[in-house]
Design a protein around this motif. Structure first.
Motif, PDB file in Angstrom:
ATOM      1  N   UNK A  93       9.368  11.294  -1.050  1.00 15.15           N
ATOM      2  CA  UNK A  93       9.765  10.849  -2.390  1.00 15.15           C
ATOM      3  C   UNK A  93       9.339   9.404  -2.622  1.00 15.15           C
ATOM      4  N   UNK A  94       9.634   8.559  -1.628  1.00 12.49           N
ATOM      5  CA  UNK A  94       9.271   7.153  -1.790  1.00 12.49           C
ATOM      6  C   UNK A  94       7.748   6.999  -1.827  1.00 12.49           C
ATOM      7  N   UNK A  95       7.065   7.729  -0.928  1.00 13.92           N
ATOM      8  CA  UNK A  95       5.600   7.639  -0.919  1.00 13.92           C
ATOM      9  C   UNK A  95       5.039   8.013  -2.282  1.00 13.92           C
ATOM     10  N   UNK A  96       5.602   9.059  -2.892  1.00  9.54           N
ATOM     11  CA  UNK A  96       5.058   9.534  -4.164  1.00  9.54           C
ATOM     12  C   UNK A  96       5.336   8.556  -5.303  1.00  9.54           C
ATOM     13  N   UNK A  97       6.549   7.989  -5.360  1.00  7.63           N
ATOM     14  CA  UNK A  97       6.735   7.041  -6.470  1.00  7.63           C
ATOM     15  C   UNK A  97       5.983   5.736  -6.222  1.00  7.63           C
ATOM     16  N   UNK A  98       5.731   5.420  -4.951  1.00  8.70           N
ATOM     17  CA  UNK A  98       4.897   4.239  -4.687  1.00  8.70           C
ATOM     18  C   UNK A  98       3.478   4.469  -5.221  1.00  8.70           C
ATOM     19  N   UNK A  99       2.961   5.674  -4.990  1.00  8.64           N
ATOM     20  CA  UNK A  99       1.626   5.967  -5.512  1.00  8.64           C
ATOM     21  C   UNK A  99       1.658   5.924  -7.036  1.00  8.64           C
ATOM     22  N   UNK A 100       2.672   6.551  -7.612  1.00 10.86           N
ATOM     23  CA  UNK A 100       2.787   6.559  -9.076  1.00 10.86           C
ATOM     24  C   UNK A 100       2.833   5.129  -9.606  1.00 10.86           C
ATOM     25  N   UNK A 101       3.642   4.284  -8.978  1.00  9.22           N
ATOM     26  CA  UNK A 101       3.802   2.910  -9.462  1.00  9.22           C
ATOM     27  C   UNK A 101       2.504   2.117  -9.287  1.00  9.22           C
ATOM     28  N   UNK A 102       1.815   2.353  -8.160  1.00  7.56           N
ATOM     29  CA  UNK A 102       0.522   1.688  -7.974  1.00  7.56           C
ATOM     30  C   UNK A 102      -0.488   2.117  -9.041  1.00  7.56           C
ATOM     31  N   UNK A 103      -0.393   3.391  -9.460  1.00  8.94           N
ATOM     32  CA  UNK A 103      -1.324   3.881 -10.474  1.00  8.94           C
ATOM     33  C   UNK A 103      -0.994   3.356 -11.859  1.00  8.94           C
ATOM     34  N   UNK A 104       0.273   3.404 -12.218  1.00  5.75           N
ATOM     35  CA  UNK A 104       0.623   3.156 -13.623  1.00  5.75           C
ATOM     36  C   UNK A 104       1.076   1.728 -13.893  1.00  5.75           C
TER      37      UNK A 104
END
Lengths: 221, 185, 288, 273
Positions: free
Chosen positions: B48-59
């Motif tokens: 979960x954390x890995x995925x929102x980190x990727x999302x946050x890095x993208x957006x």
């Protein structure tokens, strides 16, 4: 769970968590857990709810043991296990008796949570089954290309990216279609009509005052 | 038949809600990976954390968006994984998302040589921060003994942080490449 | 009325090296059933997006020329307003479905537009009935089959009562039975509800029985547009379209040089009857 | 090469997905497997790949039971191209994508790259080594997936609906590729819904219906002597018309070109008399 509005249930999860934090008597905590179990039975929840609860109980036992290993005090260990049980169970109870959509509608309409986030939440839930079956297909497709699950931890972890990466890439490419579709369908317009909002009725006020009384009781005691 | 028409350049007004879509989908993936990841000696990434980190890095969200993303990330797991302490998750993911957003929007370059390691750093610090907050609350609320916290929980937090650091770094760049390739079909 | 008129449309995506559409001029009449064909990369998707206003509003980029949907000039209207006239079903229709249950999906666009609850309920019922999903209101979206998901995507755009329905490669993920069911549905929507339909299709034999217009794109331009017969005749004359021709027309064009010219076949039965007739005539000629 | 002996499979008891299936695949054969959705076609291929194991019966590959093999072991001998191959791609370049399999089974990096290059050349993607897989066209992606399977040097290639979603030109190109591979000795099992492909390309067809094999034999006979619609199959245009014309002396042909020839032959015959 009877005729109680979603908002009341949300308050209930908070209040129960508060009780669990405040109480230190195994007996009182058992009552909180017991009442929740009773509500499950009365709410005629499905079998899988009991299964989830049983899983939770197993975890509580584990916590009990962990606590006991470090501080061999049965009472303290029991309190720890029961606290966790009480706090986690209330979510299982509420989710088993309420539609997620009604909870988010209450959060948006009555708690003023911005709609984007409620949408993000329900949409994530909507895609979970899709991605679950997608992940199985990917796993099989990679297996048919020789994907191996052997080797040491690090190697296996890196290898597992053969499953994760396609999923993530799929999500990224889907997000574009979805964002376009959201705009075509008027997402984010100010005119939005906030679905069915359940106003609080006398059931709710009764339940809420009950909760307040118990809470006051606990803190005054 | 040949008609001469003036070419007009349009600013892309679309994608106002792509951040919502990407985050929702990645959080869904985070939730399912938790179910399908083979446990290796009890050590698993926190997807979960890995995925929102990727999302946050993208957006690259604003801090107020990060608050929302963190709370949703905490909430998404409640119906699926039997979280032992759901309100704790809400608070810890909120902290993780905020830290990640701060690192992502930091004006300094985070690089080793030519390699941009911002995703790795944000993945590590968010995971550790989220883990510390979660275990901290757990310790206080459940009155766990200090030893259990120090020797039972902290090592797990840091090991998970290290794994997430690696995962975020490895997944971010392919994701970003596809994310930026919009409209190219 | 709500015809589609495209005049001199050229379009280049923001980061693209070459244009996706070049000087496209087209008219699709109100109430038409048009099929859009062309090789991959010929600009079919871009054209669909332009009709729905996503090009240029969503993607940006350089555009020349105009697209009119009904009286609306797409460049002067918002994406969401155009969606009231044009319903767009994308190729990856599963990603268009964003809510947990079937009825919420159909209601989604209406709720966003601030439609009243009683009206929403009525339209959800109506739209689901139109696509044959009545009775599935409370089902989870994720539990539907691929074909049902597609029909749900159609219902959710129909709920806002568009007059034009645009579908991008709707059959690419369906089996043949699903594909013919979809075409029957589109035919019904076209006939009973007077919807103008534009469908991107590789397999023209699927669209042949129903379509009133074929459009062939190549390299971002209209290579040929007109009645199905005109376009198929044209394709038959070009070697590189030989394999794109429906088998029925391969047969027709293969026989015609030596026999009489046949009618504009749309179905196997039509063809068989005419061929039998032709054989009988030959037989008669032989015995005479 | 491959042998099914009375194989049954079910996910839940009393609800068989495949029941009592026997068949043989010989080296170098080109076989189509057809049937409506849910007829057991895909389960058949999943059984071949050891993705699922038979509940009853045995599957032999080169005379040995496949029971103890994992899918990754089967992948050394059999290539399986899934429907919609873009879901399995995740590398930055085509060559890495194709080299994935060989690297997974422990082939050295240099050899894996060499094998991958050869495989790309076999599918006509030479020059695309550094291409970005997500940026390829549908037809190219499909051929890339075939290259991924070929890089393991399989003797049998299984393809699940490989032409769906491709334009007609890519489809024709792809089928020609399969013809070439077949001529070089590769056995092919093609799962397809496209009856025209069947009629024109494949000599042997297996029809699945309700989890059992209902037909196994020559494709021409299938269309000439069986009412395939009862198995949920669509008759190709040429077959429908051919059946209607046969009372008038036109010989049966399942393909358009064949039918045109027969029609002309009939007319010449008529004139000749």
């Amino acid at each position: 769970m009877f005729k109680v509005a979603p908002l009341t249930k949300i308050v209930f999860t908070m209040v129960v968590s508060l009780w669990a934090v405040a109480l230190f008597s195994p007996l009182a905590l058992s009552v909180v857990v017991g009442v929740q179990l009773l509500l499950m039975v009365l709410g005629r929840v499905e079998a899988k709810t009991y299964k989830a609860t049983a899983y939770l109980a197993l975890f509580a036992v584990f916590l009990f043991l962990l606590q006991y290993v470090f501080v061999p005090d049965t009472r303290l260990a029991l309190v720890t296990g029961l606290k966790m049980m009480a706090m986690a169970m209330v979510f299982i109870l509420v989710l088993a008796t309420t539609r997620v959509q009604d909870l988010t509608a209450a959060l948006v309409g009555q708690c003023r949570i911005p709609y984007e986030y409620a949408f993000m939440f329900t949409t994530a839930l909507r895609f979970v089954p899709d991605f679950l079956s997608e992940s199985r297909t990917i796993q099989e497709a990679q297996a048919c290309r020789g994907y191996s699950t052997k080797g040491n931890i690090v190697k296996r972890m890196i290898n597992f990216l053969a499953i994760v990466k396609p999923l993530v890439l799929r999500a990224i490419s889907r997000s574009e279609t979805m964002a376009l579709s959201m705009e075509l369908r008027g997402f984010g317009s100010q005119k939005r009509n906030i679905g069915s909002q359940v106003a609080l009725g006398w059931h709710d006020y009764t339940a809420l005052s009950g909760m307040v009384t118990v809470t006051l009781g606990i803190f005054l005691y | 038949m040949e008609q001469k028409q003036d070419v007009v350049y349009y600013q892309a007004k679309g994608g106002k809600y792509r951040w919502v879509a990407v985050t929702a989908l990645l959080l869904a993936i985070g939730a399912i990976l938790k179910m399908v990841t083979p446990g290796v000696a009890g050590v698993t990434p926190n997807w979960t954390i890995a995925m929102y980190c990727i999302a946050i890095n993208l957006i690259r969200p604003s801090l107020s968006q990060a608050v929302g993303i963190g709370l949703v990330a905490g909430a998404v797991n409640i119906p699926f994984s039997k979280s032992a302490f759901p309100y704790g998750n809400l608070v810890s993911e909120l902290a993780g998302a905020l830290i990640c957003t701060l690192i992502v929007s930091a004006a300094i370059d985070i690089k080793i040589g030519k390699l941009n390691i911002r995703p790795a750093i944000s993945g590590f610090l968010s995971t550790v921060c989220s883990g510390l907050v979660f275990t901290g609350i757990l310790k206080i609320v459940l009155s766990l003994p200090l030893q259990a916290y120090l020797y039972g929980m902290l090592p797990v937090v840091f090991i998970t942080g290290a794994i997430n650091c690696l995962i975020t770094q490895l997944l971010y760049f392919p994701a970003q490449r596809l994310f930026d390739a919009n409209g190219g079909h | 009325m709500s015809e589609i008129v495209i005049s001199g449309l050229s379009y280049t995506y923001p980061k693209a090296a070459k244009p996706s559409l070049q000087n496209v001029s087209l008219k699709i009449d109100s109430g038409a059933f048009a099929a859009l064909a062309g090789l991959n990369g010929s600009g079919k998707t871009s054209l669909c997006l332009a009709i729905a206003g996503a090009v240029p509003h969503y993607y940006g980029g350089a555009m020349a020329g105009q697209v009119y949907t009904g009286e609306v000039k797409t460049t002067e209207s918002g994406i969401c307003e155009i969606a009231n006239i044009v319903g767009l079903v994308l190729e990856d229709y599963e990603s268009q479905l964003v809510t947990l249950t079937v009825e919420e999906e159909v209601a989604f666009g209406l709720e966003n537009r601030g439609v009243e609850q009683s009206e929403i309920n009525r339209r959800v019922k109506e739209a689901l009935q139109m696509v044959g999903l009545s009775g599935k209101e409370k089902q989870q979206t994720a539990a539907l089959s691929g074909g049902q998901k597609q029909r749900l995507a159609i219902a959710s755009v129909l709920a806002t009562k568009p007059q034009i329905l645009v579908l991008d490669e709707p059959t690419s993920a369906l089996d043949p039975e699903g594909a013919s069911e979809l075409y029957e549905l589109l035919h019904r929507l076209n006939q009973d509800h007077k919807l103008t339909i534009l469908v991107v299709e590789h397999d023209l034999s699927l669209a042949l029985p129903f379509a009133s217009q074929f459009i062939l794109l190549a390299d971002g331009s209209v290579e040929k547009a007109g009645s199905p017969a005109e376009v198929l005749q044209y394709m038959g004359s070009k070697q590189h379209y030989a394999c794109s021709l429906p088998p029925l027309w391969q047969l027709k064009l293969g026989l015609e040089p030596e026999f009489s010219s046949f009618g504009d076949w749309k179905t196997d039965d039509e063809a068989a009857n005419e061929l039998i007739h032709c054989l009988e005539k030959l037989e008669a000629g032989k015995s005479a | 090469m491959l042998e099914f002996n009375n194989v049954s499979f079910s996910y839940h008891k009393n609800c068989p997905v495949v029941s009592d299936l026997s068949l043989t695949v010989n080296p170098g054969e080109y076989i189509a497997v057809v049937g409506r959705n849910g007829s057991g076609k895909t389960t058949l291929t999943r059984l071949i790949m050891s993705l699922v194991k038979p509940v009853k019966g045995t599957i032999l590959f080169d005379g040995e039971t496949t029971k103890k093999y994992a899918p990754a072991d089967m992948a050394r001998h059999i290539g399986y191209v899934f429907q919609n191959p873009s879901r399995q791609m995740f590398h930055d370049t085509a060559i890495e994508e194709v080299a994935f399999g060989p690297l997974q089974i422990g082939i050295s990096k240099d050899d894996a790259i060499k094998q991958a290059k050869e495989a790309l050349a076999k599918v006509g993607l030479n020059g695309y080594e550094t291409a970005y897989p997500s940026g390829l066209s549908k037809g190219q992606k499909q051929r890339l997936a075939v290259a991924s399977a070929l890089s393991m040097a399989p003797r049998l290639l299984i393809l699940d609906e490989p032409t769906s979603g491709q334009d007609q030109q890519d489809k024709a190109l792809f089928l020609t590729l399969l013809d070439h591979l077949h001529q070089k000795g590769l056995a092919i099992i093609l799962i397809t819904h496209d009856m025209n492909i069947l009629a024109e390309k494949v000599a042997r067809t297996i029809v699945m219906c309700d989890g059992t094999k209902v037909y196994d034999g020559s494709t021409a006979n299938l269309f000439q002597f069986h009412d395939v619609e009862k198995w949920g199959l669509k008759k190709p245009t040429a077959v429908t018309i051919s059946h209607k014309l046969s009372p008038y002396g036109v010989s049966f042909s399942p393909t358009v070109d064949g039918l045109i020839a027969e029609f002309k032959a009939n007319e010449r015959g008529a004139v000749g008399v």
